[in-house]
Scaffold this motif. Sequence first.
Motif, PDB file in Angstrom:
ATOM      1  N   ALA A  65      -2.736  -8.644  -5.783  1.00  0.00           N
ATOM      2  CA  ALA A  65      -2.898  -9.580  -6.901  1.00  0.00           C
ATOM      3  C   ALA A  65      -4.038 -10.552  -6.630  1.00  0.00           C
ATOM      4  N   PHE A  66      -4.180 -10.988  -5.382  1.00  0.00           N
ATOM      5  CA  PHE A  66      -5.260 -11.914  -5.041  1.00  0.00           C
ATOM      6  C   PHE A  66      -6.634 -11.257  -5.108  1.00  0.00           C
ATOM      7  N   HIS A  67      -6.679  -9.951  -5.243  1.00  0.00           N
ATOM      8  CA  HIS A  67      -7.958  -9.276  -5.429  1.00  0.00           C
ATOM      9  C   HIS A  67      -8.276  -9.076  -6.903  1.00  0.00           C
ATOM     10  N   GLY A  68      -7.435  -9.603  -7.778  1.00  0.00           N
ATOM     11  CA  GLY A  68      -7.807  -9.657  -9.186  1.00  0.00           C
ATOM     12  C   GLY A  68      -9.007 -10.580  -9.360  1.00  0.00           C
ATOM     13  N   ARG A  69      -9.754 -10.388 -10.430  1.00  0.00           N
ATOM     14  CA  ARG A  69     -11.048 -11.070 -10.592  1.00  0.00           C
ATOM     15  C   ARG A  69     -10.947 -12.589 -10.423  1.00  0.00           C
ATOM     16  N   TRP A  70     -10.038 -13.231 -11.161  1.00  0.00           N
ATOM     17  CA  TRP A  70      -9.981 -14.696 -11.145  1.00  0.00           C
ATOM     18  C   TRP A  70      -9.447 -15.199  -9.809  1.00  0.00           C
ATOM     19  N   LEU A  71      -8.361 -14.615  -9.326  1.00  0.00           N
ATOM     20  CA  LEU A  71      -7.768 -15.084  -8.077  1.00  0.00           C
ATOM     21  C   LEU A  71      -8.685 -14.839  -6.895  1.00  0.00           C
ATOM     22  N   PHE A  72      -9.416 -13.727  -6.915  1.00  0.00           N
ATOM     23  CA  PHE A  72     -10.348 -13.482  -5.814  1.00  0.00           C
ATOM     24  C   PHE A  72     -11.453 -14.533  -5.815  1.00  0.00           C
ATOM     25  N   LYS A  73     -11.997 -14.801  -6.966  1.00  0.00           N
ATOM     26  CA  LYS A  73     -13.111 -15.746  -7.051  1.00  0.00           C
ATOM     27  C   LYS A  73     -12.695 -17.150  -6.653  1.00  0.00           C
ATOM     28  N   HIS A  74     -11.523 -17.594  -7.079  1.00  0.00           N
ATOM     29  CA  HIS A  74     -11.132 -18.990  -6.892  1.00  0.00           C
ATOM     30  C   HIS A  74     -10.213 -19.236  -5.693  1.00  0.00           C
ATOM     31  N   HIS A  82     -11.723  -6.532   5.846  1.00  0.00           N
ATOM     32  CA  HIS A  82     -12.669  -7.641   5.860  1.00  0.00           C
ATOM     33  C   HIS A  82     -14.106  -7.167   5.678  1.00  0.00           C
ATOM     34  N   VAL A  83     -14.372  -5.920   5.986  1.00  0.00           N
ATOM     35  CA  VAL A  83     -15.718  -5.381   5.830  1.00  0.00           C
ATOM     36  C   VAL A  83     -15.920  -4.815   4.425  1.00  0.00           C
ATOM     37  N   TYR A  84     -14.927  -4.063   3.928  1.00  0.00           N
ATOM     38  CA  TYR A  84     -15.079  -3.357   2.661  1.00  0.00           C
ATOM     39  C   TYR A  84     -14.297  -3.972   1.502  1.00  0.00           C
ATOM     40  N   PHE A  85     -13.496  -4.965   1.782  1.00  0.00           N
ATOM     41  CA  PHE A  85     -12.830  -5.827   0.803  1.00  0.00           C
ATOM     42  C   PHE A  85     -11.730  -5.178  -0.032  1.00  0.00           C
ATOM     43  N   HIS A  86     -12.043  -4.288  -0.954  1.00  0.00           N
ATOM     44  CA  HIS A  86     -11.069  -3.857  -1.960  1.00  0.00           C
ATOM     45  C   HIS A  86     -10.370  -2.562  -1.550  1.00  0.00           C
ATOM     46  N   CYS A  87      -9.740  -2.604  -0.388  1.00  0.00           N
ATOM     47  CA  CYS A  87      -8.966  -1.483   0.135  1.00  0.00           C
ATOM     48  C   CYS A  87      -8.125  -2.016   1.299  1.00  0.00           C
ATOM     49  N   ASN A  88      -7.215  -1.184   1.816  1.00  0.00           N
ATOM     50  CA  ASN A  88      -6.442  -1.538   3.014  1.00  0.00           C
ATOM     51  C   ASN A  88      -5.764  -2.907   2.892  1.00  0.00           C
ATOM     52  N   TYR A  89      -4.884  -3.027   1.899  1.00  0.00           N
ATOM     53  CA  TYR A  89      -4.238  -4.318   1.633  1.00  0.00           C
ATOM     54  C   TYR A  89      -2.981  -4.558   2.482  1.00  0.00           C
ATOM     55  N   GLY A  90      -2.451  -3.530   3.113  1.00  0.00           N
ATOM     56  CA  GLY A  90      -1.189  -3.650   3.822  1.00  0.00           C
ATOM     57  C   GLY A  90      -1.229  -4.620   4.980  1.00  0.00           C
ATOM     58  N   HIS A  91      -0.065  -5.208   5.290  1.00  0.00           N
ATOM     59  CA  HIS A  91       0.020  -6.155   6.401  1.00  0.00           C
ATOM     60  C   HIS A  91       0.663  -5.483   7.614  1.00  0.00           C
TER      61      HIS A  91
END
Length: 250
Positions: free
Chosen positions: A124-133, A215-224
């Motif tokens: 969800a934090f990688h959605g456009r608004w949440l990612f930007k802000h 951290h390098v490619y951003f929009h992938c590998n979201y798991g903790h």
Amino acid sequence: MGGGVDGLLQIVGISLAISFVTFWGFGGLVHWWFYVRRRSDAARWKVQPERFLRPRLFREAFWLGSLNMGIGAVVVGVFAWHVARGGWSTLYFDPLEHGPAWLVVSALATYFVIDAGLYYSHRAFHGRWLFKHVHRWHHRYTAPVIFTTTAVHPVEFLVFQAFVMLPVVVVPVHWAVYLLVVAYTYLIGMIDHCGVRVRWPLPLHSGNDFHDDHHVYFHCNYGHHTQIFDHVHGTARREVPAAGASHEAL
């Protein structure tokens, strides 16, 4: 410990002490051992041997991470005080209350409830608004060090904290089992952000290259904790993006 204000301050104080001993003490030792003592030998131990945080970003990560650790310690301390006063939660104190087998089942349930919450909130934090802000704060650290573990926007940290605490309102779990799972959660966070190659065979965790790639490619590998939800939803990284894509913000 007392149940009044003195008891609250005492419990919060203990929580703060544990948090900062872990973050500054353990984190500082790891950073000194690798980034100071062995910096010239980075090719042998660093996940991204050619890339280091600039000093300004390192200082920012240290103080932002410290701020969030303080916030988290206060939240946990207040909750512990609430429980100590007889407040409601799904924690229990007799290890045999639900039988010995449930200790294992509840540990796994707690583990995967946290993992699911962190995966879906991270996406969800990688959605456009949440990612930007909000989430972009964390992605300034493309070569993470251990202090970037909690170097996120405070709003994001509180969401993270909420999902870490979610099991104590949905899963009957012994207090010691819950604390062990939470300690393991933070250990994984530190391992995933330390920037040091870790190949330990940790339970349900395949190493820290996976999150470092995030951290390098951003929009992938979201798991903790695990890669399970990334593979279920097809968000695990499969190939290197086109040139420039790794720094593209939604």
